[in-house]
Design a protein around this motif. Structure first.
Motif, PDB file in Angstrom:
ATOM      1  N   GLY A 207      34.026  -0.899  55.030  1.00  0.00           N
ATOM      2  CA  GLY A 207      33.555  -1.857  56.013  1.00  0.00           C
ATOM      3  C   GLY A 207      32.084  -1.782  56.360  1.00  0.00           C
ATOM      4  O   GLY A 207      31.613  -2.542  57.196  1.00  0.00           O
ATOM      5  N   ARG A 208      31.344  -0.868  55.715  1.00  0.00           N
ATOM      6  CA  ARG A 208      29.914  -0.742  55.994  1.00  0.00           C
ATOM      7  C   ARG A 208      29.146  -0.575  54.688  1.00  0.00           C
ATOM      8  O   ARG A 208      29.486   0.258  53.874  1.00  0.00           O
ATOM      9  N   PRO A 209      28.072  -1.342  54.515  1.00  0.00           N
ATOM     10  CA  PRO A 209      27.260  -1.172  53.315  1.00  0.00           C
ATOM     11  C   PRO A 209      26.431   0.115  53.365  1.00  0.00           C
ATOM     12  O   PRO A 209      26.011   0.563  54.426  1.00  0.00           O
ATOM     13  N   LEU A 210      26.225   0.686  52.197  1.00  0.00           N
ATOM     14  CA  LEU A 210      25.428   1.895  52.028  1.00  0.00           C
ATOM     15  C   LEU A 210      24.421   1.633  50.922  1.00  0.00           C
ATOM     16  O   LEU A 210      24.778   1.087  49.874  1.00  0.00           O
ATOM     17  N   VAL A 211      23.159   1.981  51.153  1.00  0.00           N
ATOM     18  CA  VAL A 211      22.147   1.871  50.103  1.00  0.00           C
ATOM     19  C   VAL A 211      21.704   3.271  49.711  1.00  0.00           C
ATOM     20  O   VAL A 211      21.672   4.182  50.536  1.00  0.00           O
ATOM     21  N   GLU A 212      21.401   3.421  48.435  1.00  0.00           N
ATOM     22  CA  GLU A 212      20.888   4.686  47.903  1.00  0.00           C
ATOM     23  C   GLU A 212      19.659   4.408  47.059  1.00  0.00           C
ATOM     24  O   GLU A 212      19.620   3.416  46.337  1.00  0.00           O
ATOM     25  N   VAL A 213      18.688   5.306  47.130  1.00  0.00           N
ATOM     26  CA  VAL A 213      17.513   5.245  46.262  1.00  0.00           C
ATOM     27  C   VAL A 213      17.336   6.644  45.675  1.00  0.00           C
ATOM     28  O   VAL A 213      17.186   7.626  46.403  1.00  0.00           O
ATOM     29  N   TRP A 214      17.381   6.719  44.344  1.00  0.00           N
ATOM     30  CA  TRP A 214      17.258   7.982  43.606  1.00  0.00           C
ATOM     31  C   TRP A 214      15.894   8.054  42.953  1.00  0.00           C
ATOM     32  O   TRP A 214      15.422   7.069  42.386  1.00  0.00           O
ATOM     33  N   ASP A 215      15.247   9.226  43.009  1.00  0.00           N
ATOM     34  CA  ASP A 215      14.016   9.450  42.251  1.00  0.00           C
ATOM     35  C   ASP A 215      13.984  10.893  41.771  1.00  0.00           C
ATOM     36  O   ASP A 215      14.746  11.735  42.246  1.00  0.00           O
ATOM     37  N   SER A 216      13.113  11.169  40.818  1.00  0.00           N
ATOM     38  CA  SER A 216      13.084  12.486  40.171  1.00  0.00           C
ATOM     39  C   SER A 216      12.167  13.495  40.858  1.00  0.00           C
ATOM     40  O   SER A 216      12.091  14.633  40.422  1.00  0.00           O
ATOM     41  N   GLU A 217      11.497  13.104  41.927  1.00  0.00           N
ATOM     42  CA  GLU A 217      10.593  14.022  42.632  1.00  0.00           C
ATOM     43  C   GLU A 217      11.365  14.781  43.700  1.00  0.00           C
ATOM     44  O   GLU A 217      11.648  14.255  44.767  1.00  0.00           O
TER      45      GLU A 217
END
Length: 169
Positions: free
Chosen positions: A107-117
């Protein structure tokens, strides 16, 4: 499918009670199970390049995803959160790619941002009154229901990556 391997690894860590470097300990519905869409496929996943135009691309993708998921009322806040997280990832990662994903979590959106640092961990700053930058994570902190970060490997025996996530209100 690299992201699926991360999710599988995180599921194992959560089941064993281990967590890698999260700034928000698991509690209730907004803990480890919510952070990475465990047991769920992303509604949207995009590999971003090292270009500032990718921030706009991630915002547009967020708008489409939230409309698809039935959360048009969250679009404005989500676009701002995504702008901050993607910009931070692009700034932190001198080379390589950034992965952006949107999940639907109970019922809730989740955003993820992945980076290599992985050396630079996200920390809200308290910039001087007239400073032109440094407020991005304060904005995320204010607009998101919860947010945090953790490290995980995207490939077996590969280096760890950093994931910064935000659970939308």
């Amino acid at each position: 499918m690299e992201l699926q391997r991360v999710i599988d690894r995180l599921r194992t860590e959560v089941q064993s009670g281990q967590r890698i470097g999260t700034n928000n300990p698991p509690t209730g519905q907004t803990g480890a199970a919510m952070m990475t869409g465990i047991n769920r496929q992303p509604h949207l996943q995009i590999n971003l390049t090292q270009s500032r135009t990718e921030v706009s691309r991630a915002r547009a993708a967020t708008t489409r995803a939230l409309k698809d998921l039935g959360f048009p009322e969250l679009i404005d806040d989500a676009r701002l959160i995504v702008s901050e997280l993607v910009t931070n990832a692009l700034d932190a990662t001198a080379a390589g790619r950034v992965i952006f994903a949107v999940y639907h979590n109970d019922g809730r959106p989740l955003v993820e941002v992945w980076d290599s640092e992985t050396a630079r961990r996200p920390q809200p700053q308290r910039p001087a009154h007239m400073a032109q930058g440094g407020r991005g994570l304060l904005v995320v902190e204010e607009l998101a229901a919860d947010w945090g970060h953790h490290l995980a490997q995207l490939t077996p025996n590969g280096p760890p990556w950093k994931c910064v996530w935000a659970l939308l209100k």
